[in-house]
Each structure stands twice: as C-alpha cells, then as structure tokens.
Design an enzyme around this catalytic site. Structure first.
Site, short mmCIF file in Angstrom:
data_model
loop_
_atom_site.label_atom_id
_atom_site.label_comp_id
_atom_site.label_asym_id
_atom_site.label_seq_id
_atom_site.Cartn_x
_atom_site.Cartn_y
_atom_site.Cartn_z
N MET A 1 0.80 -1.19 -0.05
CA MET A 1 -0.03 0.05 0.00
C MET A 1 0.95 1.11 0.07
O MET A 1 1.82 1.33 0.89
CB MET A 1 -0.87 0.08 0.98
CG MET A 1 -1.65 1.06 1.48
SD MET A 1 -2.70 1.13 3.02
CE MET A 1 -1.42 1.25 4.25
N SER B 1 3.26 -6.93 1.78
CA SER B 1 2.18 -6.53 2.70
C SER B 1 0.84 -6.92 1.99
O SER B 1 0.67 -7.89 1.71
CB SER B 1 2.25 -4.77 2.63
OG SER B 1 1.21 -4.28 3.84
N GLN B 2 -0.02 -5.94 1.44
CA GLN B 2 -1.36 -6.27 0.72
C GLN B 2 -1.04 -7.12 -0.47
O GLN B 2 -1.98 -7.74 -0.68
CB GLN B 2 -2.23 -5.10 0.62
CG GLN B 2 -1.71 -4.07 -0.13
CD GLN B 2 -2.82 -2.76 -0.21
OE1 GLN B 2 -3.54 -2.77 0.46
NE2 GLN B 2 -2.62 -2.02 -1.47
N ASP C 1 5.41 -5.72 14.02
CA ASP C 1 4.40 -5.23 13.29
C ASP C 1 3.34 -4.48 13.82
O ASP C 1 2.56 -4.97 14.50
CB ASP C 1 3.95 -6.52 12.20
CG ASP C 1 3.43 -5.87 10.98
OD1 ASP C 1 2.83 -4.69 10.78
OD2 ASP C 1 3.45 -6.41 9.74
N HIS D 1 6.81 -3.44 10.50
CA HIS D 1 6.23 -3.82 9.27
C HIS D 1 7.25 -3.50 7.98
O HIS D 1 7.50 -2.21 7.82
CB HIS D 1 4.83 -3.16 8.84
CG HIS D 1 4.04 -3.48 7.69
ND1 HIS D 1 3.54 -4.98 7.73
CD2 HIS D 1 3.75 -3.01 6.42
CE1 HIS D 1 2.97 -5.10 6.63
NE2 HIS D 1 3.00 -3.96 5.57
#
Length: 293
Positions: free
Chosen positions: A29, A103-104, A220, A276
């Site tokens: 993102m 991530s996403q 995270d 993260h």
C-alpha cells in the site's frame, strides 16, 4: 567417432545452467512497482542473489500516479483479473514463476495463485501479508487528505457496498465482532478464503504450490493482528485471544488447501524482527537460496 562427438555435445549441453525461474512481485500500500528507494532497491538485491533472473513488478494502471492511487482506491477483483491477463501473455513467464508479495501484495498474489493457475505459480513468499484480513485500518503513509478520507469512510461502514467496491483496505477488513457480516459482505478476503461458499478450484490451485512461505514481522504495528500474516486471527468477539492458523476453520476444514500444504511439508513460517516491511535481507536471501534456486 560420430557417437563420441554426439555424447560430448550432449554432456556439454547438460552443463549449461538453465535460466532462473522468473519472479513476479507485488508492492504494498502506498508504494509503486519500481520506486528506486523501495521496490527498485529490493529488485536489485534479488538480482545480486539470483543473477540473470527476469522480474515482473506489478504496476496497477499505466503510470506511477495511478499505481499508487490504486493501492487505495480500486476494486481489487478487477485489478487482479487484469494482472492475471498480463502474466498470461508475458512469454518470459510462460513456463511458470515464483512470486513475492509485500504487505497487501501478499494476499493479492495469493489470489492470483488461486484464480489464475496458468502459467503456474511455483513458490509464493508473502512479507507481512494480511491473509485473514485486518481488524482496523492499516497505517497509511502519513496524515494526508487521502488517508484521512479513507479512515472516515471505513468508520462509516467498511461493508457498505460502494465502500467495499472502492476502498482497497475495506476489501480485506475482517470484523471479528460480526463474522456473519464479514462473510456475506467482504468482496475479496472472505471470498478468496472460501468463507461463504466453497470454490474447490481455489483449494486445488493453492495446494499446487511447491511452497507457500509466510513471513511475519515480530513488531508489526500495521497488520492488526500481526498473526494474520500467518493465517491467524482474533477469536470471534474476543480481541484478547488469537486463534492460531492451525486452529482456524480455514485450516481444519482445509477450505483453501492450507492444511494440505502444511501436512505435506510445503507451508513454511519465518519471522523477521522489526516493524512492518523492515525486511531482513539475510533471511530473505536464505529463503531465495532454498526455494527460488
């Protein structure tokens, strides 16, 4: 003499190393496919570890601005369909590929594996993915008007149809206080996790991976709960309790092939210290050496 020559040629040919398996990457993102300080830097590091490897870094839209915006505002089912089409026509990926999702991008590439088996994804690494979704809005890139607007929309109702179809983060929002609403209204994460109805092709396709490698970041603060990176999640109506991956119905009922992968030694778990996407290249290189070469 002729036979000896043929045998010598065949022997020499067998010593020629095959091209490394190509790699598809999907950024997180707020990032873009090829930023010199993020994805570009990561790709350079991978090239040092696997010289000559062909890499395709996913770009959403047709330019950097669209790529960044579509990480927030898009229907990801449509975007994944488009990326599947691009992968399918790339001749360098025709023989199959490995994949790394950040991530996403991790759950988006998992959707590619489940929905688009040709050409085949061989190994999938997800770095800080949200495989059971998130309960809350992941950290946005600072206090910006776009981030503030998205937070407001999610507060108003992540499962309102137009928000689900527009806000990317709403599409993997998992309300553990209302699992029924989540199962019936989530257009992406509940769907690829076979929460509402069983799509056997999803299970078959994911179970065809050679390895699924899940990386969690120990500190995270973006993935809530961070156990989602390993397919764990909050217990229903109890955010003080984490249900581990192998205790979830997703696993015990083998809805997407996770148990099949695990019981055959093809589900791997790694932890990187830090917050993260603070990627430990030593660990990532270990993963690349073991599964991508």
């Amino acid at each position: 003499m002729m036979l000896a020559t043929l045998l010598l040629v065949a022997s020499a040919s067998s010593l020629v190393a095959a091209d490394p398996t190509p790699i598809v990457l999907w950024h997180g993102m707020g990032d873009t496919c090829c930023s010199a300080t993020s994805m570009g830097s990561l790709m350079n590091s991978i090239k040092k570890e696997i010289p000559g490897v062909y890499m395709y870094s996913v770009e959403l839209g047709s330019n950097t601005l669209q790529d960044r915006e579509k990480g927030f505002l898009a229907n990801m089912n449509d975007e994944i369909e488009g990326i599947c089409a691009k992968i399918a026509v790339d001749p360098k990926l025709a023989g199959g590929f490995n994949a790394i999702g950040l991530s996403q991008g991790g759950q988006f590439l998992r959707a590619v594996a489940q929905r688009c088996p040709n050409p085949p994804m061989k190994n999938l690494v997800t770095l800080g993915g949200q495989h059971q979704g998130v309960y809350g809005f992941p950290h946005c890139g600072g206090d910006t008007p776009l981030c503030d607007e998205i937070r407001q929309l999610l507060d108003e109702g992540a499962y309102i149809d137009w928000i689900q179809n527009t806000i990317v983060q709403a599409q993997y929002f998992h309300d553990s206080d209302d699992e029924e609403l989540y199962r019936t209204k989530s257009i992406f994460i509940a769907e690829i996790n076979n929460e509402l109805k069983q799509n056997d092709a999803y299970k078959t396709n994911l179970a065809n991976l050679e390895q699924l490698i899940l990386v969690k970041f120990a500190a995270d603060s973006m993935v809530v709960p961070r156990d989602s990176s390993w397919f764990g999640f909050y217990a229903e109506k109890d955010i003080d309790t984490i249900v581990q991956y192998n205790e979830t119905k997703l696993y015990t009922e083998d809805r997407i092939g996770l148990r099949t992968l695990d019981q055959s030694g093809r589900l791997q778990f790694y932890t990187m210290e830090g917050d993260h996407l603070q990627i430990d290249m030593k660990i990532l290189n270990e993963i690349l050496d073991k599964y991508f070469k």
